[in-house]
Design a protein around this motif. Sequence first.
Motif, PDB file in Angstrom:
ATOM      1  N   HIS A 278       6.404  41.810  -7.136  1.00 51.25           N
ATOM      2  CA  HIS A 278       6.535  41.947  -8.498  1.00 51.25           C
ATOM      3  C   HIS A 278       8.011  40.933  -8.723  1.00 51.25           C
ATOM      4  N   LEU A 279       8.857  40.918  -8.271  1.00 50.13           N
ATOM      5  CA  LEU A 279       9.980  40.148  -8.303  1.00 50.13           C
ATOM      6  C   LEU A 279       9.819  38.781  -8.269  1.00 50.13           C
ATOM      7  N   MET A 280       8.680  38.419  -7.033  1.00 46.89           N
ATOM      8  CA  MET A 280       8.678  36.812  -6.744  1.00 46.89           C
ATOM      9  C   MET A 280       7.059  36.370  -7.132  1.00 46.89           C
ATOM     10  N   ALA A 281       6.211  37.047  -6.396  1.00 45.15           N
ATOM     11  CA  ALA A 281       4.805  36.341  -6.778  1.00 45.15           C
ATOM     12  C   ALA A 281       4.147  36.406  -8.132  1.00 45.15           C
ATOM     13  N   LEU A 282       4.292  37.671  -8.578  1.00 45.41           N
ATOM     14  CA  LEU A 282       3.741  37.902  -9.937  1.00 45.41           C
ATOM     15  C   LEU A 282       4.626  37.430 -10.936  1.00 45.41           C
ATOM     16  N   PHE A 283       5.734  37.453 -10.663  1.00 44.71           N
ATOM     17  CA  PHE A 283       6.730  36.607 -11.838  1.00 44.71           C
ATOM     18  C   PHE A 283       6.520  35.138 -11.735  1.00 44.71           C
ATOM     19  N   GLU A 284       6.126  34.623 -10.483  1.00 41.29           N
ATOM     20  CA  GLU A 284       5.840  33.097 -10.571  1.00 41.29           C
ATOM     21  C   GLU A 284       4.672  32.929 -11.131  1.00 41.29           C
ATOM     22  N   MET A 285       3.946  33.666 -11.293  1.00 37.84           N
ATOM     23  CA  MET A 285       2.619  33.644 -11.855  1.00 37.84           C
ATOM     24  C   MET A 285       2.418  34.248 -13.305  1.00 37.84           C
ATOM     25  N   GLY A 286       3.595  34.230 -13.837  1.00 37.79           N
ATOM     26  CA  GLY A 286       3.459  34.741 -15.389  1.00 37.79           C
ATOM     27  C   GLY A 286       2.945  36.093 -15.519  1.00 37.79           C
ATOM     28  N   ASP A 287       3.014  37.008 -14.776  1.00 34.99           N
ATOM     29  CA  ASP A 287       2.388  38.304 -15.120  1.00 34.99           C
ATOM     30  C   ASP A 287       3.263  39.346 -15.588  1.00 34.99           C
ATOM     31  N   HIS A 288       2.800  40.433 -16.055  1.00 37.34           N
ATOM     32  CA  HIS A 288       3.603  41.476 -16.660  1.00 37.34           C
ATOM     33  C   HIS A 288       3.403  43.062 -15.734  1.00 37.34           C
ATOM     34  N   SER A 289       4.655  43.158 -15.169  1.00 35.74           N
ATOM     35  CA  SER A 289       4.753  44.472 -14.321  1.00 35.74           C
ATOM     36  C   SER A 289       5.362  45.605 -15.219  1.00 35.74           C
ATOM     37  N   ILE A 290       4.595  46.573 -14.924  1.00 37.28           N
ATOM     38  CA  ILE A 290       4.804  48.033 -15.606  1.00 37.28           C
ATOM     39  C   ILE A 290       5.809  48.761 -14.634  1.00 37.28           C
ATOM     40  N   LEU A 291       7.040  48.943 -14.829  1.00 38.36           N
ATOM     41  CA  LEU A 291       7.897  49.513 -13.951  1.00 38.36           C
ATOM     42  C   LEU A 291       7.918  51.031 -14.145  1.00 38.36           C
ATOM     43  N   ILE A 292       7.837  51.521 -13.077  1.00 38.13           N
ATOM     44  CA  ILE A 292       7.894  53.135 -13.122  1.00 38.13           C
ATOM     45  C   ILE A 292       9.036  53.581 -12.143  1.00 38.13           C
ATOM     46  N   ALA A 293       9.758  54.300 -12.959  1.00 39.36           N
ATOM     47  CA  ALA A 293      11.178  54.661 -12.196  1.00 39.36           C
ATOM     48  C   ALA A 293      10.897  55.685 -11.204  1.00 39.36           C
ATOM     49  N   ASN A 294       9.923  56.721 -11.488  1.00 47.35           N
ATOM     50  CA  ASN A 294       9.926  58.028 -10.528  1.00 47.35           C
ATOM     51  C   ASN A 294       8.368  58.279 -10.356  1.00 47.35           C
ATOM     52  N   PRO A 295       7.589  57.641  -9.583  1.00 47.45           N
ATOM     53  CA  PRO A 295       6.352  57.760  -9.244  1.00 47.45           C
ATOM     54  C   PRO A 295       5.668  59.032  -8.949  1.00 47.45           C
ATOM     55  N   ARG A 296       6.941  59.973  -8.653  1.00 41.77           N
ATOM     56  CA  ARG A 296       6.530  61.254  -7.846  1.00 41.77           C
ATOM     57  C   ARG A 296       6.381  62.341  -9.019  1.00 41.77           C
ATOM     58  N   ASP A 297       6.842  61.743 -10.173  1.00 40.25           N
ATOM     59  CA  ASP A 297       6.395  62.545 -11.646  1.00 40.25           C
ATOM     60  C   ASP A 297       5.077  62.112 -12.139  1.00 40.25           C
ATOM     61  N   THR A 298       3.909  62.716 -11.372  1.00 36.07           N
ATOM     62  CA  THR A 298       2.826  62.035 -11.747  1.00 36.07           C
ATOM     63  C   THR A 298       2.505  62.011 -13.153  1.00 36.07           C
ATOM     64  N   ASP A 299       2.769  63.220 -13.888  1.00 36.84           N
ATOM     65  CA  ASP A 299       2.405  63.029 -15.370  1.00 36.84           C
ATOM     66  C   ASP A 299       2.844  62.046 -15.856  1.00 36.84           C
ATOM     67  N   THR A 300       4.330  61.960 -15.911  1.00 35.14           N
ATOM     68  CA  THR A 300       4.983  60.808 -16.578  1.00 35.14           C
ATOM     69  C   THR A 300       4.496  59.455 -16.219  1.00 35.14           C
ATOM     70  N   PHE A 301       4.197  59.355 -15.122  1.00 35.18           N
ATOM     71  CA  PHE A 301       3.716  58.146 -14.299  1.00 35.18           C
ATOM     72  C   PHE A 301       2.537  57.732 -15.109  1.00 35.18           C
ATOM     73  N   VAL A 302       1.270  58.695 -15.061  1.00 35.80           N
ATOM     74  CA  VAL A 302       0.180  58.201 -15.888  1.00 35.80           C
ATOM     75  C   VAL A 302       0.542  57.998 -17.234  1.00 35.80           C
TER      76      VAL A 302
END
Length: 573
Positions: A278-302
């Motif tokens: 995310h911080l290197m390859a996708l950033f160099e390609m101009g892509d958009h990363s959706i950051l998830i702070a707590n993936p263990r909280d599945t409801d909020t993640f979705v």
Amino acid sequence: MDTSFWDGKRAPGVPDTINLNEYDAVVEVIENAFKRYADRPAFTSIGYTLTYRQIDEYSAAFAAYLQNHTSLQPGDRIAIQMPNILQFPIAMYGALRAGMVVVNTNPLYTEREMKHQFNDSGAKALVCMDVFARAVQNIKDETGLKHIIVTSLADMLPFAKRTLINAAAKYIKKMVPAYSLPQAVDFRKALAQGAKYPGFEANYIKNPHDTIVLQYTGGTTGVAKGAELTNRNLVANMMQARATLSQQDKQGNPLKPAGGVKIVAPLPLYHIYSFTVHLMALFEMGDHSILIANPRDTDTFVKMMKPHQLTGIIGLNTLFVSLMGNDDFRSMDFSKLRITLSGGTALVDDTAKRWKELTGCGISEAYGLTECSPAVCMNPAAGLERQGTVGVAVPGTALMCIDDQGNEVGIGERGELCVNGPQVMKGYWNRPEATAETFTPDGKWFRTGDVAVIDEDGFVKIVDRIKDMILVSGFNVYPNEIEDVVAAHPAVENCAAIGIADNKTGEAVKLFIVASNPDITVDEIRNYCRDKLTAYKVPRYVEFRDELPMTPVGKILRRELKDEEAAKQAEPA
């Protein structure tokens, strides 16, 4: 065929080599992306998006603050300890632009683990989230930390939303323990002070072979060691990942369309897997990363994913299983999903099959190690995946398998997997003996400690592990560390920790104890561990025994314990 120079069948569109002359330093990659994609969305967190231009401005301000308002000099180490929030890329890019060496730090670390990493790395500065500030308060005087910068969850959001979310986190959810760090600087204030230097010029580490990141890993001993990742290591692996993600489907169409596609980022950015993607390859390609702070909280993640038609999902087996169990996830629109990448832990066949049935997108399993920045192998995608393997070597990487005597084995034969490529680390920080032990005698090949088979097409299958390391949801857990902690309990005479197969987390920790006090309970042991170990290291299973299998000289035979558990799991229910 000489397997040592066989780097595998390529998916359509993937080159055989990479051009190492394209960039010399990671900061060049970052600043080039700022110029090329200024008005594109870069990162989204908690429903708020920052563009490449904004990340450029904020990270420049942070770099200027470090250069002008601290005693830090180029080459000094700065630890970054926070989950996937917008402040992470700002702090990371800013620290690198200011010439610092970044020490990625797990936010879940206990005080003991934090103290070891800060002292071993020689970190002079720390950027952390306020959730962890009390732990920092408790250990700071036992470290060399001179500068502490503290941020809150929603600090990069607009005023009204920032105030509401930060207040809710502190006063309603009680996420922020009370702390006293009078010398600490607020992250937003640091940005404001740094923004007063509009003529900022990056004073970054330019030598391709100089270390810019210390990524900690336990190795075989359980003692956390800093893998020295250089400009060349990280740039090369970025280019290898970029090349692999540029593959085509069976019809010759780009698997991942160029320009600003959306990829969800649930895996922690402090982990080298997510860092490089995310911080290197996708950033160099101009892509958009959706950051998830707590993936263990599945409801909020979705909930955070639903507003976006995702092009890709980066994850691991545990995450895929939890998502597929969520009704809202199952109702999402997957029509634009082109790639799902799995790494960090073994992908279960059943998970891969169910995922493809649900989303229409296969999972490409990859393989890597911290010491390799991390990518070594990746499966093709778009229906070309070879399930049960970790794919073929990424471009510019050579693989071979060796026997116990260090001799190369033939195609299809088991042996320890060894890697040669520009992504292989410089060595372990201040540990020349450990560095020498992990390379072949000629210094050319990194020994992974994993037993593998390479087939005639170059596909790699990991079949066993020489190391006793346990992989829990993609995180390294080292038996020695657990045993050292538990052995200090006054009611424990002896103990051994192993990994056992687990459908949810890949592996789970099982602890065997010979007790000196028969009244000790499983709950008491677990609670003891929770105070001293990160949650994923706490044993899920605890078994009391009268004795443990040992060699004549008293070394515990973990392999016998593992064989016993494997036999139990193989028995019909």
